[in-house]
Design an enzyme around this catalytic site. Structure first.
Site, PDB file in Angstrom:
ATOM      1  N   SER A 123       0.865  -1.196   0.000  1.00  0.00           N
ATOM      2  CA  SER A 123       0.000   0.000   0.000  1.00  0.00           C
ATOM      3  C   SER A 123       0.890   1.231   0.000  1.00  0.00           C
ATOM      4  O   SER A 123       2.064   1.159   0.425  1.00  0.00           O
ATOM      5  CB  SER A 123      -0.861  -0.001   1.275  1.00  0.00           C
ATOM      6  OG  SER A 123      -1.435   1.272   1.495  1.00  0.00           O
ATOM      7  N   TYR A 142      -1.345  -0.694  10.276  1.00  0.00           N
ATOM      8  CA  TYR A 142      -1.473  -0.966   8.841  1.00  0.00           C
ATOM      9  C   TYR A 142      -0.173  -0.597   8.115  1.00  0.00           C
ATOM     10  O   TYR A 142       0.348  -1.371   7.301  1.00  0.00           O
ATOM     11  CB  TYR A 142      -2.654  -0.161   8.293  1.00  0.00           C
ATOM     12  CG  TYR A 142      -3.005  -0.419   6.850  1.00  0.00           C
ATOM     13  CD1 TYR A 142      -3.763  -1.525   6.477  1.00  0.00           C
ATOM     14  CD2 TYR A 142      -2.595   0.460   5.843  1.00  0.00           C
ATOM     15  CE1 TYR A 142      -4.101  -1.748   5.151  1.00  0.00           C
ATOM     16  CE2 TYR A 142      -2.924   0.249   4.519  1.00  0.00           C
ATOM     17  CZ  TYR A 142      -3.683  -0.850   4.178  1.00  0.00           C
ATOM     18  OH  TYR A 142      -4.023  -1.075   2.858  1.00  0.00           O
TER      19      TYR A 142
HETATM   20  P1  NDP Z   1     -11.636  -5.481   0.533  1.00  0.00           P
HETATM   21  O1  NDP Z   1     -12.028  -5.165   1.924  1.00  0.00           O
HETATM   22  O2  NDP Z   1     -12.542  -5.115  -0.602  1.00  0.00           O
HETATM   23  O3  NDP Z   1     -11.265  -7.044   0.390  1.00  0.00           O
HETATM   24  C1  NDP Z   1     -10.420  -7.650   1.341  1.00  0.00           C
HETATM   25  C2  NDP Z   1     -10.194  -9.081   0.931  1.00  0.00           C
HETATM   26  O4  NDP Z   1      -9.315  -9.689   1.898  1.00  0.00           O
HETATM   27  C3  NDP Z   1     -11.474  -9.901   0.933  1.00  0.00           C
HETATM   28  O5  NDP Z   1     -11.392 -10.856  -0.102  1.00  0.00           O
HETATM   29  C4  NDP Z   1     -11.429 -10.592   2.300  1.00  0.00           C
HETATM   30  O6  NDP Z   1     -12.153 -11.805   2.365  1.00  0.00           O
HETATM   31  C5  NDP Z   1      -9.943 -10.874   2.391  1.00  0.00           C
HETATM   32  N1  NDP Z   1      -9.499 -11.166   3.757  1.00  0.00           N
HETATM   33  C6  NDP Z   1      -9.427 -10.328   4.825  1.00  0.00           C
HETATM   34  N2  NDP Z   1      -8.952 -10.986   5.898  1.00  0.00           N
HETATM   35  C7  NDP Z   1      -8.711 -12.266   5.496  1.00  0.00           C
HETATM   36  C8  NDP Z   1      -8.194 -13.421   6.137  1.00  0.00           C
HETATM   37  N3  NDP Z   1      -7.832 -13.413   7.421  1.00  0.00           N
HETATM   38  N4  NDP Z   1      -8.098 -14.571   5.405  1.00  0.00           N
HETATM   39  C9  NDP Z   1      -8.464 -14.611   4.111  1.00  0.00           C
HETATM   40  N5  NDP Z   1      -8.937 -13.533   3.444  1.00  0.00           N
HETATM   41  C10 NDP Z   1      -9.067 -12.383   4.132  1.00  0.00           C
HETATM   42  O7  NDP Z   1     -10.216  -4.765   0.348  1.00  0.00           O
HETATM   43  P2  NDP Z   1      -9.428  -4.239  -0.932  1.00  0.00           P
HETATM   44  O8  NDP Z   1      -9.775  -5.022  -2.131  1.00  0.00           O
HETATM   45  O9  NDP Z   1      -9.543  -2.782  -0.945  1.00  0.00           O
HETATM   46  O10 NDP Z   1      -7.938  -4.576  -0.461  1.00  0.00           O
HETATM   47  C11 NDP Z   1      -7.189  -5.661  -0.989  1.00  0.00           C
HETATM   48  C12 NDP Z   1      -5.744  -5.426  -0.622  1.00  0.00           C
HETATM   49  O11 NDP Z   1      -5.322  -4.166  -1.157  1.00  0.00           O
HETATM   50  C13 NDP Z   1      -5.492  -5.340   0.901  1.00  0.00           C
HETATM   51  O12 NDP Z   1      -4.263  -5.972   1.204  1.00  0.00           O
HETATM   52  C14 NDP Z   1      -5.407  -3.841   1.150  1.00  0.00           C
HETATM   53  O13 NDP Z   1      -4.657  -3.527   2.289  1.00  0.00           O
HETATM   54  C15 NDP Z   1      -4.737  -3.375  -0.142  1.00  0.00           C
HETATM   55  N6  NDP Z   1      -4.919  -1.953  -0.427  1.00  0.00           N
HETATM   56  C16 NDP Z   1      -6.169  -1.432  -0.666  1.00  0.00           C
HETATM   57  C17 NDP Z   1      -6.302  -0.084  -0.939  1.00  0.00           C
HETATM   58  C18 NDP Z   1      -7.628   0.557  -1.239  1.00  0.00           C
HETATM   59  O14 NDP Z   1      -7.684   1.800  -1.337  1.00  0.00           O
HETATM   60  N7  NDP Z   1      -8.702  -0.194  -1.424  1.00  0.00           N
HETATM   61  C19 NDP Z   1      -5.136   0.820  -0.937  1.00  0.00           C
HETATM   62  C20 NDP Z   1      -3.892   0.153  -0.679  1.00  0.00           C
HETATM   63  C21 NDP Z   1      -3.791  -1.184  -0.436  1.00  0.00           C
HETATM   64  P3  NDP Z   1     -13.726 -11.815   2.771  1.00  0.00           P
HETATM   65  O15 NDP Z   1     -14.463 -11.312   1.564  1.00  0.00           O
HETATM   66  O16 NDP Z   1     -14.007 -13.236   3.063  1.00  0.00           O
HETATM   67  O17 NDP Z   1     -13.867 -10.909   3.953  1.00  0.00           O
END
Ligand code: NDP
Length: 251
Positions: free
Chosen positions: A147, A160
């Site tokens: 990120s 984070y």
């Molecule tokens: P979302 O909240 O839309 O999706 C998060 C995903 O992570 C879901 O598929 C969720 O599964 C999964 N997840 C969370 N915890 C676990 C766990 N313990 N085991 C398995 N799966 C898990 O987030 P984003 O798509 O926005 O984020 C995806 C990545 O991108 C993250 O690493 C985030 O930090 C990073 N990111 C996002 C940004 C943004 O602006 N959106 C900016 C910078 C980085 P479930 O659906 O089952 O909950």
């Protein structure tokens, strides 16, 4: 024969877009998710990938913050697709929005275990398979979602930012350690991207957030899927951090 890719946190948002991209690039895709509420989403995504790109998929519920769940995820992959795992995308992530006085130990440990430890667990479990079949001409790839929070500090995001910075150091070390074996490791550090992580924010706050980005708008999941495609098709790129962020870190 199709290659195999695993993506953690593939049910929604950035992970969903990257899972679709993996299918488009011809990989059999293992889609991981954690919450019961995301099972239907993941099944639907798997069906879309199979229909659109003619590859196979596997949906695995696992809490990747736990080593034993990661073991089960990798075992399920090998049982279905065999031992040649070609790509691992570590993407699962969560965030708290809390200052570092009021936050509880459970909250920050949950972020570290989900965002950082899961990347170590999955990489540790997948590397032995990659080492067995990777070479200069048949590269394997690890792609880690970091990120901009791993590149700069963000208020109320100390846990984070620690996890996302840690991912970058981890990625560089793995890249160096396994470069000669044909395994590449790179990180993607998204700026603000419209997903469920931002959907709770009201329009005024979104406008204020967009105003902090030099390009003036919040990014789309396709920006991150595009970065994944670049990394997977760039055989001389390893140990790098690709950051689609609208200029956010230039200020
Ligand atoms: P979302 O909240 O839309 O999706 C998060 C995903 O992570 C879901 O598929 C969720 O599964 C999964 N997840 C969370 N915890 C676990 C766990 N313990 N085991 C398995 N799966 C898990 O987030 P984003 O798509 O926005 O984020 C995806 C990545 O991108 C993250 O690493 C985030 O930090 C990073 N990111 C996002 C940004 C943004 O602006 N959106 C900016 C910078 C980085 P479930 O659906 O089952 O909950």
């Amino acid at each position: 024969m199709a290659k195999t890719a695993i993506i953690t946190g593939g049910s929604r948002g950035i992970g969903e877009a990257m899972a679709l991209k993996l299918g488009e690039l011809g990989y059999n895709v293992v889609i991981n998710f954690r919450s019961e509420s995301s099972k239907a989403l993941s099944d639907d995504l798997a069906a879309r990938i199979e229909k659109e790109y003619g590859v196979q998929t596997l949906v695995v519920r696992a809490d990747v913050s736990k080593y034993e769940d990661c073991e089960a995820l990798v075992k399920a992959t090998v049982d279905k697709f065999g031992e040649n795992i070609d790509v691992l995308v570590n993407n699962a992530g969560i965030t708290n929005n809390c200052n570092f006085v009021d936050i509880t130990k459970e909250q920050y440990m949950n972020v570290i275990n989900t965002n950082l430890m899961s990347f170590l667990h999955m990489t540790h479990l997948v590397l032995p398979y990659m080492i067995n079949h990777s070479s200069k001409d048949n590269q394997c790839c690890i792609v880690n979602t970091s990120s901009v929070g791993g590149l700069t500090g963000v208020i109320n995001q100390a846990d984070y930012c620690a996890s996302k910075s840690g991912i970058i150091g981890f990625t560089r070390a793995i890249a160096l350690e396994f470069a000669a074996r044909g395994i590449r490791a790179n990180a993607i550090a998204p700026g603000m991207i419209m997903t469920d992580m931002l959907r709770g924010v009201n329009q005024d706050e979104l406008n204020a957030l967009a105003a902090t980005i030099p390009q003036g708008f919040i990014g789309d999941v396709s920006d991150i899927a595009g970065a994944l495609e670049y990394i997977l098709t760039a055989p001389y790129v390893t140990g790098q951090v690709i950051s689609p962020n609208g200029g956010f870190v230039l200020q």
